[in-house]
Design a protein around this motif. Structure first.
Motif, PDB file in Angstrom:
ATOM      1  N   PRO A  31      18.382  27.470 -25.251  1.00 29.03           N
ATOM      2  CA  PRO A  31      18.642  26.620 -26.427  1.00 29.03           C
ATOM      3  C   PRO A  31      20.102  26.639 -26.891  1.00 29.03           C
ATOM      4  N   PRO A  32      20.767  27.817 -27.021  1.00 28.70           N
ATOM      5  CA  PRO A  32      22.176  27.784 -27.419  1.00 28.70           C
ATOM      6  C   PRO A  32      23.052  27.043 -26.425  1.00 28.70           C
ATOM      7  N   LEU A  33      22.678  27.107 -25.142  1.00 28.36           N
ATOM      8  CA  LEU A  33      23.458  26.391 -24.129  1.00 28.36           C
ATOM      9  C   LEU A  33      23.316  24.885 -24.318  1.00 28.36           C
ATOM     10  N   SER A  34      22.091  24.436 -24.542  1.00 30.56           N
ATOM     11  CA  SER A  34      21.870  23.000 -24.762  1.00 30.56           C
ATOM     12  C   SER A  34      22.603  22.525 -26.007  1.00 30.56           C
ATOM     13  N   GLN A  35      22.563  23.349 -27.071  1.00 30.52           N
ATOM     14  CA  GLN A  35      23.262  22.989 -28.300  1.00 30.52           C
ATOM     15  C   GLN A  35      24.778  22.901 -28.079  1.00 30.52           C
ATOM     16  N   SER A  36      25.311  23.790 -27.243  1.00 27.83           N
ATOM     17  CA  SER A  36      26.748  23.766 -26.958  1.00 27.83           C
ATOM     18  C   SER A  36      27.140  22.478 -26.255  1.00 27.83           C
ATOM     19  N   ILE A  37      26.333  22.065 -25.280  1.00 30.67           N
ATOM     20  CA  ILE A  37      26.636  20.838 -24.534  1.00 30.67           C
ATOM     21  C   ILE A  37      26.542  19.635 -25.461  1.00 30.67           C
ATOM     22  N   GLN A  38      25.528  19.626 -26.309  1.00 25.86           N
ATOM     23  CA  GLN A  38      25.368  18.508 -27.239  1.00 25.86           C
ATOM     24  C   GLN A  38      26.552  18.428 -28.212  1.00 25.86           C
ATOM     25  N   ARG A  39      27.018  19.565 -28.675  1.00 28.22           N
ATOM     26  CA  ARG A  39      28.166  19.560 -29.595  1.00 28.22           C
ATOM     27  C   ARG A  39      29.414  19.071 -28.877  1.00 28.22           C
ATOM     28  N   LEU A  40      29.597  19.497 -27.628  1.00 31.86           N
ATOM     29  CA  LEU A  40      30.758  19.042 -26.857  1.00 31.86           C
ATOM     30  C   LEU A  40      30.713  17.532 -26.680  1.00 31.86           C
ATOM     31  N   GLU A  41      29.520  16.994 -26.405  1.00 20.88           N
ATOM     32  CA  GLU A  41      29.387  15.537 -26.241  1.00 20.88           C
ATOM     33  C   GLU A  41      29.726  14.815 -27.540  1.00 20.88           C
ATOM     34  N   ARG A  42      29.288  15.390 -28.669  1.00 22.53           N
ATOM     35  CA  ARG A  42      29.621  14.760 -29.956  1.00 22.53           C
ATOM     36  C   ARG A  42      31.121  14.787 -30.215  1.00 22.53           C
ATOM     37  N   GLU A  43      31.752  15.928 -29.923  1.00 19.71           N
ATOM     38  CA  GLU A  43      33.186  16.066 -30.164  1.00 19.71           C
ATOM     39  C   GLU A  43      33.994  15.113 -29.305  1.00 19.71           C
ATOM     40  N   LEU A  44      33.561  14.923 -28.047  1.00 17.80           N
ATOM     41  CA  LEU A  44      34.305  14.074 -27.119  1.00 17.80           C
ATOM     42  C   LEU A  44      33.898  12.614 -27.215  1.00 17.80           C
ATOM     43  N   GLY A  45      32.766  12.355 -27.854  1.00 21.35           N
ATOM     44  CA  GLY A  45      32.298  10.975 -28.001  1.00 21.35           C
ATOM     45  C   GLY A  45      31.835  10.373 -26.694  1.00 21.35           C
ATOM     46  N   ALA A  46      31.248  11.185 -25.818  1.00 16.58           N
ATOM     47  CA  ALA A  46      30.774  10.685 -24.519  1.00 16.58           C
ATOM     48  C   ALA A  46      29.601  11.533 -24.042  1.00 16.58           C
TER      49      ALA A  46
END
Length: 323
Positions: A31-46
């Motif tokens: 779960p923390p790994l999935s949350q990290s990827i999701q946050r990165l996608e939000r930050e990068l907008g992609a």
């Protein structure tokens, strides 16, 4: 956001193309790994991964990020390495004050020794008097100085000291040149050649005090800022001077003799500001002192380079073969 950590997680998932295996490789829960990827996608907008099927795959943006992330993480590692070396005094520039009378072989030996210890550090050597060095240290225009003791600078840190006994330099024709060693009282009536007091007040006063207490009151004080000029005045019969043997032996027309009881010792100390000192200063001070302390050796400090067609030997025999 800790961008480096999130990019590291992203590259691990991109390599495994499976969140479970990637989490196991990273040693964290999924779960923390999935949350990290999701946050990165939000930050990068992609969107970086296509999760529409049972297996995941990189999107076009994700494939582009793989190379960029690798380059960015490598650059960050290089930056950390550079800063760590700079903090340890292994990189950058060290501004060093050196006395004008420092022999050339000594400077060469010092540069070689420090180049071995810190090959990526640049030494900016500046030829300065003791007084000039103290002034530049006070204004933070110099990192470390090699000065003549005694000095009146309680605000400076004083490192190790190199002590070299001085002898007297005479014209070869002087009757005193026939002696194995000379007492200071033997010099009575001679002029004395010294650097101007302004260059090193403490040392200048110390020399005159030692001379007076031992029976040598100079008829006149003549000034010479460097050893070559002092030797020239000696050869012209304008007085005597005190030098270390390695400097005096460069002039075959002059005679160097040790002083009885070695009353004059030239002490050079490394000094620096205690506030925000350059991290390489203590190491340089130790290296410089070791090299300067060898100045009283009668042989060259450096091993001749391979193929050098000559060697140099200094004789301590007081008998002048040319008389």
């Amino acid at each position: 956001m800790d961008l480096a950590r999130h990019l590291h997680y992203f590259l691990t998932v991109a390599g495994e193309l499976h969140f479970g295996r990637a989490a196991e490789t990273l040693g964290i829960a999924q779960p923390p790994l999935s949350q990290s990827i999701q946050r990165l996608e939000r930050e990068l907008g992609a969107q970086l991964f296509d999760r529409s099927r049972r297996s995941i795959s990189l999107t076009a943006a994700g494939e582009l990020l793989v190379e960029e992330a690798r380059a960015l993480l490598a650059a960050e590692q290089r930056l950390r390495t550079v800063l760590r070396k700079a903090a340890a005094g292994e990189l950058g520039m060290l501004r060093v004050g050196v006395l004008a009378e420092t022999p050339a072989p000594t400077l060469q030996a010092l540069l070689r020794l420090f180049a071995e210890q810190a090959p990526a550090l640049t030494l900016d050597l500046q030829e300065l008097t003791t007084a000039e060095q103290l002034r530049l240290l006070a204004t933070a225009e110099l990192d470390v100085g090699l000065v003549l003791q005694p000095i009146d600078a309680p605000e400076l840190v004083q490192g190790p000291t190199a002590a070299v006994p001085l002898g007297v330099v005479l014209p070869r024709t002087s009757p005193l040149a026939r002696l194995a060693e000379v007492d200071l009282s033997d010099l009575a009536g001679h002029d004395l050649i010294l650097p101007p007091r302004a260059t090193a007040p403490g040392w200048h006063d110390h020399v005159l005090e030692v001379c007076r207490t031992r029976g040598f009151e100079p008829a006149r004080i003549r000034h010479a800022r460097n050893p070559e000029f002092a030797l020239g005045l000696v050869l012209a019969g304008n007085g005597v001077t005190f030098l270390q043997e390695t400097l005096a032996r460069r002039e075959p027309r002059a005679a160097w003799r040790p002083l009885s009881d070695r009353p004059l010792v030239r002490r050079v100390v490394a000094v620096w500001s205690g506030a925000a000192a350059h991290p390489a200063v203590p190491r340089f001070a130790a290296a410089a002192t070791a090299v300067l302390a060898a100045d009283n050796l009668p042989t060259p400090l450096l091993t001749p380079d391979a193929g050098q067609p000559w060697s140099v030997v200094y004789s301590r025999n007081p008998v002048d073969p040319l008389r």
